[in-house]
Design an enzyme around this catalytic site. Sequence first.
Site, PDB file in Angstrom:
ATOM      1  N   GLU A   1      -0.477   3.385   9.963  1.00 47.94           N
ATOM      2  CA  GLU A   1      -1.925   3.341   9.690  1.00 47.94           C
ATOM      3  C   GLU A   1      -2.678   4.455  10.405  1.00 47.94           C
ATOM      4  OE1 GLU A   1      -3.965  -0.360   9.385  1.00 47.94           O
ATOM      5  OE2 GLU A   1      -2.135  -1.478   9.004  1.00 47.94           O
TER       6      GLU A   1
ATOM      7  N   GLU B   1       4.349   9.799   1.695  1.00 49.65           N
ATOM      8  CA  GLU B   1       5.448  10.411   0.960  1.00 49.65           C
ATOM      9  C   GLU B   1       6.353  11.160   1.931  1.00 49.65           C
ATOM     10  OE1 GLU B   1       4.051  12.799  -2.274  1.00 49.65           O
ATOM     11  OE2 GLU B   1       2.986  11.130  -3.222  1.00 49.65           O
TER      12      GLU B   1
ATOM     13  N   PHE C   1       0.869  -1.182   0.000  1.00 49.26           N
ATOM     14  CA  PHE C   1       0.000   0.000   0.000  1.00 49.26           C
ATOM     15  C   PHE C   1       0.904   1.229   0.000  1.00 49.26           C
ATOM     16  CE2 PHE C   1      -2.617   3.132   2.405  1.00 49.26           C
ATOM     17  CZ  PHE C   1      -3.807   3.080   1.688  1.00 49.26           C
TER      18      PHE C   1
END
Length: 575
Positions: free
Chosen positions: A393, A153, A149
């Site tokens: 996450e 960045e 996934f």
Amino acid sequence: MPPTIEQSFMKALFHGIIAEDIIFPYPEMPAEDRETTSMMLDSVRRFFASSVDSGRIDREHAIDPGVLDEMKRLGLMGLQIPSEHGGVNLSNMAYARVMQEIGGLDASIAVTLGAHQSIGFKAIQLFGTEEQKQRYLPKLATGEWMAAFALTEPGAGSDAAAIRTRAELSADGSYYTLNGSKIWITNGGFADVFTVFARTSALEEGKKPKLTAFIVERSMGVKSGPNEQKLGIRGSSTTELFFDDVKVPRENVLGEVGKGFKVAVEVLNNGRLGLSAGCVGACNTLIRMALDRVQERRAFGRSIGDFGLIKDKIATMLAHTYALESITYLTASLVDAKVPDFSIESAICKVMGSETLWFVVNETLQIAAGIGYMEEYPYERHLRDARINMIFEGTNEILRCFMALSGMSGPGKALADVAKAMREPIKGFGLLSDFALRKARSVLGRERMSKAHPLLSREAVIFEDCTAELATHSEDMLRKHGREIAEMQYAQRRIAEMAIDLYCMAACISRTTRAIERRGEDGARREIDLTTVFTGMAQKRLRQHVADFQKNDDELRKAIAVRAYADRAYPFDIL
């Protein structure tokens, strides 16, 4: 009742409404899933016992390819993929149970598996066309292809709006050209298929380019950097990804062009449950280690397990783990039941899971004492492995803000609609009547939890009272700050902490009610005791948050921080 309230237990709670039909009775895994899962867990345990050396994985910073091959053979790469695409077709509850087991056995392997299926190819399952599913899912199910996934960045972590990777549509409209990079991508060193988020051209003139999700194959030209050297989960592959004029066919767009943010949010909502389940498993392993240690370690002529402060640690670890397990499987069942909105519940699972594990691993190392600090023993590895869960996450800070703002959005809209209706009372008569009715209910008496077992009446009353406090203070904060509530992060944190404890209490009460109904008071004694202990701890925390709304030092703390920013150092020295 507004439609959004009916769709989410936690969003209803922010209105002061206890939508107990959503959480009662506490869910059970279907019989067919139970049998399949039990067989899979037996295979996993035998395989790990014979073939997995977690200490070696940690030392060598790699999972042996043979280990991954055996996991593929066991079917672990396609646990939730439908059988028609070659997967095991487990429910969310069953998948969580398998991830719990693996999370308790090895964190690096759990993260590798979770990155592959909890988030790596989840977007294909949720948003893929039938053609995309037929092309990718069979190979992902067997592990012939591994997934990752790619959202984060260098300049865009929790702030997805800062993503700079671009995707330009070709003149003939047949493909997109991707340019940019991603950072800290789990499975980045070896994945074959990536879910990549990039900015496409603005849909309207003058508008900012929107995010779009793409299925990108490594063979299209994706390059990986070297594996990062990490504090924990050292066996997992974490790398940068580089996209230099990577051409992606137009048919590899996931979902709609410009709707990538929705794809990312839905994937992460689902993925957080796998993380939470892994934390449950790790807590179980650590509790077993702590219980062994309290009986083998002696001080002052007796086992340290005899001392009150050690008993307190064990009891607190058990109570928090029980609450975590309860919300994890309750939320997984909501996904299985296709409840349309479980976003706050999922975020709570991630925050509660990562922080419960951090508490449990810290206490277990403390109980182990000197050996806990030594590389020769597994305690310090567990501690290093646990730390990442509060970061990836979605950081726990960001998720607390999300819980609060998402939860308050319903009451906020209701207040705005009421204000508008008061300006146009004829048109808004029905809305004003509904609002007045809800207010009358709250004045005449608190919302009740009627489905809790009578043995849990004290806990149910605490839950009811605290639910009223959440609704009251959410509305107060909205009235006080209006649109500026988005900047009031101290208030958001208090609201979020209340929501976390309330969801945990509700899940414990529901689960323990089922246990009492099935096994009677004596048979459910341990569940009752843990629910009582957790509720007592939560009530104390909730009282403190309520008090802090009225009297706090928030502005002083901000001022201290601002001065420190100017100093760029601790400002004192006794010399």
